[in-house]
Design a protein around this motif. Sequence first.
Motif, PDB file in Angstrom:
ATOM      1  N   VAL A  92     -22.234  41.643  14.546  1.00 41.21           N
ATOM      2  CA  VAL A  92     -22.805  41.366  15.856  1.00 41.21           C
ATOM      3  C   VAL A  92     -22.149  40.122  16.441  1.00 41.21           C
ATOM      4  CG1 VAL A  92     -25.026  42.398  15.272  1.00 41.21           C
ATOM      5  CG2 VAL A  92     -24.674  39.934  14.940  1.00 41.21           C
ATOM      6  N   GLN A  93     -22.285  39.976  17.752  1.00 38.70           N
ATOM      7  CA  GLN A  93     -21.924  38.757  18.442  1.00 38.70           C
ATOM      8  C   GLN A  93     -23.182  38.121  18.994  1.00 38.70           C
ATOM      9  OE1 GLN A  93     -19.132  40.335  21.333  1.00 38.70           O
ATOM     10  NE2 GLN A  93     -17.392  39.532  20.171  1.00 38.70           N
ATOM     11  N   SER A  94     -23.276  36.815  18.859  1.00 39.85           N
ATOM     12  CA  SER A  94     -24.395  36.081  19.434  1.00 39.85           C
ATOM     13  C   SER A  94     -23.962  35.559  20.795  1.00 39.85           C
ATOM     14  CB  SER A  94     -24.799  34.921  18.516  1.00 39.85           C
ATOM     15  OG  SER A  94     -25.863  34.178  19.095  1.00 39.85           O
ATOM     16  N   THR A 110     -30.516  33.626  24.477  1.00 37.25           N
ATOM     17  CA  THR A 110     -29.555  34.023  23.447  1.00 37.25           C
ATOM     18  C   THR A 110     -30.008  35.339  22.827  1.00 37.25           C
ATOM     19  OG1 THR A 110     -28.990  31.728  22.955  1.00 37.25           O
ATOM     20  CG2 THR A 110     -28.451  33.362  21.281  1.00 37.25           C
ATOM     21  N   TYR A 111     -29.097  36.270  22.691  1.00 38.82           N
ATOM     22  CA  TYR A 111     -29.387  37.530  22.033  1.00 38.82           C
ATOM     23  C   TYR A 111     -28.152  37.993  21.278  1.00 38.82           C
ATOM     24  CZ  TYR A 111     -26.844  39.665  25.962  1.00 38.82           C
ATOM     25  OH  TYR A 111     -25.895  39.997  26.881  1.00 38.82           O
ATOM     26  N   THR A 112     -28.337  38.951  20.389  1.00 38.27           N
ATOM     27  CA  THR A 112     -27.214  39.512  19.643  1.00 38.27           C
ATOM     28  C   THR A 112     -26.756  40.809  20.301  1.00 38.27           C
ATOM     29  OG1 THR A 112     -28.732  40.638  18.143  1.00 38.27           O
ATOM     30  CG2 THR A 112     -27.870  38.488  17.434  1.00 38.27           C
ATOM     31  N   ARG A 113     -25.486  41.110  20.079  1.00 40.95           N
ATOM     32  CA  ARG A 113     -24.897  42.337  20.624  1.00 40.95           C
ATOM     33  C   ARG A 113     -24.127  43.016  19.513  1.00 40.95           C
ATOM     34  NH1 ARG A 113     -23.540  46.722  23.060  1.00 40.95           N
ATOM     35  NH2 ARG A 113     -22.692  46.757  25.159  1.00 40.95           N
ATOM     36  N   ASN A 116     -32.964  37.697  13.865  1.00 44.73           N
ATOM     37  CA  ASN A 116     -32.050  37.517  14.999  1.00 44.73           C
ATOM     38  C   ASN A 116     -32.562  38.153  16.284  1.00 44.73           C
ATOM     39  OD1 ASN A 116     -30.155  36.174  13.297  1.00 44.73           O
ATOM     40  ND2 ASN A 116     -29.411  38.183  12.606  1.00 44.73           N
ATOM     41  N   THR A 136     -19.922  33.012  23.299  1.00 43.13           N
ATOM     42  CA  THR A 136     -19.983  34.182  22.436  1.00 43.13           C
ATOM     43  C   THR A 136     -19.532  33.749  21.055  1.00 43.13           C
ATOM     44  OG1 THR A 136     -19.492  35.687  24.265  1.00 43.13           O
ATOM     45  CG2 THR A 136     -19.156  36.532  22.029  1.00 43.13           C
ATOM     46  N   ASP A 141     -18.966  34.971  17.056  1.00 42.76           N
ATOM     47  CA  ASP A 141     -18.836  36.138  16.201  1.00 42.76           C
ATOM     48  C   ASP A 141     -19.640  35.949  14.920  1.00 42.76           C
ATOM     49  OD1 ASP A 141     -17.069  38.710  15.901  1.00 42.76           O
ATOM     50  OD2 ASP A 141     -17.044  37.725  13.940  1.00 42.76           O
ATOM     51  N   ASN A 142     -20.470  36.928  14.597  1.00 41.04           N
ATOM     52  CA  ASN A 142     -21.262  36.886  13.371  1.00 41.04           C
ATOM     53  C   ASN A 142     -21.123  38.197  12.603  1.00 41.04           C
ATOM     54  OD1 ASN A 142     -22.477  34.254  13.644  1.00 41.04           O
ATOM     55  ND2 ASN A 142     -23.725  35.099  15.304  1.00 41.04           N
ATOM     56  N   LEU A 175     -28.936  45.613  20.114  1.00 41.32           N
ATOM     57  CA  LEU A 175     -29.004  44.240  19.609  1.00 41.32           C
ATOM     58  C   LEU A 175     -28.508  44.122  18.170  1.00 41.32           C
ATOM     59  CD1 LEU A 175     -32.504  43.156  20.996  1.00 41.32           C
ATOM     60  CD2 LEU A 175     -30.247  42.644  21.955  1.00 41.32           C
TER      61      LEU A 175
END
Length: 914
Positions: A888-890, A847-850, A833, A882, A884-885, A822
């Motif tokens: 990570v990607q949300s 929703t989760y982060t990757r 997050n 998706t 971009d952050n 995550l």
Amino acid sequence: MGGLRSGFCALVLCPALVLSSRAASIITSDVCVYGGTSGGVIAAVAAARLGKSVSLICVNNHAGGMSSGGLGITDVGNAASIGGIANEFYTRVGQVYNSIHPVYYFEPHVAENVFWQMLGQADVAVYTNQELASVTMSGQVISQITMADGTAYTAKEFIDTTYEGDLMAMAGVNFTWGRESSSTYGETSAGILYPAAAFNYDPYVIAGNPASGLLPLLQTNSVGTPGQADSRLQAFNYRLCLTQVPTNQLPITPPTNYSEATYELVRRYLVARGSVQLTDLINIQNGIAHAKTDINAKGELSTDYVGGNYGYATNSFAGRELIRQAHEDYIRGLLYFYATSTNVPLNVRTQMQSWGLCKDEFQDRGGWPHQLYVREARRMVSDYVMLQQDCLSSRVASDPICLASYSLDLHPAERFAFSGVARVEGGLSAAVPYPYPISYRSIIPASNQCQNLFCTYALSASHVAFGSIRMEPVFMMLSQSAGTAAAFAIDDQVPAQQLSYAKLAAELRADKQLLAWNCASQYYTNTITLDQGNPCFVTSGGVWYPSTTTGAWNGSCWSDLGVGKGSKWVIYKPTILTNGSYDIYLWWVASSNCATNTPVDIIHPAGTNRVYLDQTINGSTWVKVFTTNLNAGTASSVIIRNDGTLDGTYCVANGVQWRASGFPMPPPPAPPPAVEIVASAALTGEFGTNKARFTIVRNNDPVMLALTVNYSVSGTASNGLDYTFLPDSVTIPAGALATNIIISPLGTYLAADQATVTLTLSPPPNFTLTSLSNATLVIQDRPINIWRRANFTPAELADPSVSGDLADPNQDGYSNLMSYALGISPKDPAPANLPSVNIQAGYLTFTYTRAKAATDVSLTLDESSDFVHWQSGPGVIQQVSTVDNGAVQSITFRLAAPVNFSPGTFLRLRTSRL
């Protein structure tokens, strides 16, 4: 409340590649290629073969540009100058037609199929129907490009392979369009040219009455001053694939706005021509399989829509679409006019009626090509601008990345009324003497501009030089070089402008790109002989015209055609091996229209002597013109000029010979062959299938026998432990330029985040080493091990209860493996997050982060109604977005069914090592 309760239910997080069922809004790769042209395909394949992840962005849903868009009769030039992946493409096309040789005449769909095959085999991700909307810069680096539909692409390096140079322009790089003046770069063929036409026909609505105005297809009543700059572009058209096979024909229908009055100028042109055939009006190029053809413009009024492209270079996509449609309408209308108008001779009508569009080509466009023939648009202005002088080899780039060989081929830029008749201007056709190199600096921005961009179609070239360079094989070769350079810029972490040219050149040679045109030896027994076609020792200025006149030395000579007096010269510069006395001879083809006073300057240690040749006599034999002492080296030369000769009299440049007088001339020493090494795919990892490799390449080897090269292995990685064992030698097979040494990691746990492998060559007997005598590549540890070292101390790493996959040191309910996947902190008691669940528009969303770096674990979202039977996939759970952050990607998913139809639903996010 019941709907909310049943939608939320329970969320279970368990330690466990998410393949999106919908396109992600942000796409990340090592190299992003914008432009699905032939060169776009080749650039993408080149970078992918060097171990880089590649995104290829196509403006439409086709790959190949003009090469799959109707230009089936390739503008080859000198086929022997086509190398690398371009030659591979033409060879693959040949295989489709059961040939073992490259095939340059082909059906459009065959070309496109080969392009798609090459992309698939290289594992290139292709995105279609994408129009560039904006470019985000971070200083002088492109960080992201965004499409009109919102899709964004991030990459380390970008390559613009569009005919228009849109990405280059949006990145703030200097560019121009139109025609430079003759004084801008000293080009004799630059700027507005003299009016030209072979026939006289009236341009006015009412014949003979200028006050009545101009007919359609004319732009102006006046032409500018020859040599003057302007913003006009050479004419565009479509290269149509036609057939006379009735069962494979579609009719060429007129445009909806068709009016025969539009073609009144064409009617007058036909009258002026008199007896005419269809093949006099359009260039019907045969030679394509299955009775198909590639038609092109022919003559001064044909399928080139002269003046119809004004404003195209810098226009919007919508504006260009109007111009594209106008071109299609013009050509459809012209061919319909030829086929149906009673103002057209019956034989031409009958001939035109026998042709139709091919039913089996461009099936998504009713047989009409998907690509407008954009012969020229923007051109970058960089530190090296390719010029007419490069094409004519009076200037030679020091950093070649491929060769070009087609003639200076410019199509008309305007049609106007001149002295009461219609005239065109801007067309030029002049042969180049031999294949010439294109500079690496011409495909990268200037040194103070964008640092991670390559531009291979709208490259840095003058209008005149672009007329020779702009051929599909050359675009492919330039783009291969760009793809290779982009990969090396990533490996070496340098701007494009600081890339090691020596390393790039070595890899290009290994990949069969041709960087120099081989010269015939200048040495014969006791003589040195040069002809005008030897690019290693002969340079020229001004436009010389090749001729294969009978009696020419070595089969051809050059002539000034009696024009451009005082502006043309050819320098013959031999390498003299021994001091001594030399007799100097010249060879020319004599003719009554030649000059009687062609000046020849002989440069020698004592000064310069000029002799004059009467080229009306004594032709086709060696004629002694001077004797002098010369010193060893390259300081001496012979210059043939056309100064002081009469207009209309021809000056001929052909052979020059130096004969040793009274002493034996020793044979020249052969250049020493060399071996070089580059890390051609310089990064691999203990996780994944990507392998690294070294390439060992030889140069100047006259015999090309099998060659064993010894090397030593060093670096921080252990040979045989961290990667498969390497011996201490490798053999380049007989006839091959290069061989590869593959580095295959063994999946071990490295002592550090990365380890290096260095190979250092030992020169084989009779071979030398260059500055590329050693190379280093990097093996990265598994990403999770790198993450663990960044988050835990050495002591914690030794304690699985703290740093193990299932450990939860901050007691937040997320295991280390889940925290890694995550992209959240494993130690922060309140990490930011965290995954969240909401109801949006009646659907349960999750929703989760990757973490982008977490490529060695999977994240899977499952759904269940009973905690026993779990299911996933787009029929149950659908990806929404998706975002971009940074690191990570949300990612947001939702249940496929609304909450009111999902009672008792549970969600589970699980992660596992790959």
